[in-house]
Design an enzyme around this catalytic site. Structure first.
Site, PDB file in Angstrom:
ATOM      1  N   HIS A   9      33.103 -25.381  19.536  1.00  0.00           N
ATOM      2  CA  HIS A   9      31.829 -25.913  20.020  1.00  0.00           C
ATOM      3  C   HIS A   9      31.349 -25.122  21.235  1.00  0.00           C
ATOM      4  O   HIS A   9      32.127 -24.485  21.951  1.00  0.00           O
ATOM      5  CB  HIS A   9      31.982 -27.386  20.392  1.00  0.00           C
ATOM      6  CG  HIS A   9      32.977 -27.619  21.483  1.00  0.00           C
ATOM      7  ND1 HIS A   9      32.683 -27.426  22.822  1.00  0.00           N
ATOM      8  CD2 HIS A   9      34.274 -28.003  21.444  1.00  0.00           C
ATOM      9  CE1 HIS A   9      33.751 -27.682  23.547  1.00  0.00           C
ATOM     10  NE2 HIS A   9      34.741 -28.031  22.739  1.00  0.00           N
ATOM     11  N   GLU A  79      39.764 -32.661  18.917  1.00  0.00           N
ATOM     12  CA  GLU A  79      40.670 -32.003  19.847  1.00  0.00           C
ATOM     13  C   GLU A  79      41.938 -32.837  20.001  1.00  0.00           C
ATOM     14  O   GLU A  79      41.957 -34.037  19.687  1.00  0.00           O
ATOM     15  CB  GLU A  79      39.969 -31.821  21.205  1.00  0.00           C
ATOM     16  CG  GLU A  79      40.770 -31.093  22.260  1.00  0.00           C
ATOM     17  CD  GLU A  79      41.212 -29.704  21.855  1.00  0.00           C
ATOM     18  OE1 GLU A  79      42.218 -29.605  21.121  1.00  0.00           O
ATOM     19  OE2 GLU A  79      40.571 -28.729  22.282  1.00  0.00           O
TER      20      GLU A  79
END
Length: 199
Positions: A9, A79
């Protein structure tokens, strides 16, 4: 030959402050949105036929800016959960216990209440194998730096201790020939080489 295009990202305000995010749902900064838009034409040249994204906002927003707002969102691409370290600044952690921080980066230290490396690695591996089996030629996976490190560990046996942090808004590529994976690109960002990216 099939390919997985792995995109971290774009930058968030926490990345810029070198603050660990883990599974905190932080939005992209203006700079992070610009990073994603800069990478969009590069992704388009690879013509992904399917796209997946972490369900955290920073990844889903990056995927949309890359032209894949329809990406399948999955928590398996989140994550690593960092427990007590989520929201902590890297400099603060290094000042307290540099060996503990370096151990976490190497996959050998687990912060309090955090997701262990082997558990994290296993969920990432399952997501990557599903993606390669689901695509016709190319799967786009918009995710997180730790997810990319875990994918490289499990798919090509590249230990996390041997990998620099993955840059926000960067692209890595894994090719699959039917029997195994190989690394074709790592940490590519248009117009720059990022050697000191934040975790």
């Amino acid at each position: 030959m099939k390919r997985l295009i792995l995109v971290r990202h774009g930058e968030t305000e926490w990345n810029a402050a070198r603050r660990l995010q883990g599974q905190q749902d932080i939005a992209l900064s203006e700079h992070g949105r610009a990073q994603a838009l800069a990478l969009r034409p590069v992704i388009a040249t690879h013509a992904p036929d399917i796209a997946f994204t972490s369900d955290l906002r920073r990844a889903a927003e990056t995927s949309a800016l890359l032209g894949h707002a329809d990406a399948v969102a999955t928590p398996r691409l989140r994550e690593q959960g960092l427990g007590a370290w989520e929201g902590r600044e890297i400099a603060e952690l290094m000042a307290e216990d540099p060996d503990a921080y370096r151990g976490w980066r190497a996959g050998t230290n687990v912060p309090a209440r955090a997701e262990g490396w082997s558990t994290f690695r296993s969920r990432v591996e399952a997501a990557m194998l599903d993606a390669i089996s689901s695509c016709r030629d190319v799967a786009l996976i918009t995710c997180h730096g730790g997810v990319i490190r875990a994918a490289l560990d499990t798919l090509i046996a590249l230990a996390p201790s041997r990998i620099i942090p993955v840059g926000p808004g960067s692209m890595s590529i894994l090719a699959h020939d039917g029997s195994g994976f190989r690394l074709e690109a790592f940490n590519f960002s248009p117009g720059r080489v990022e050697l000191h990216a934040p975790d």
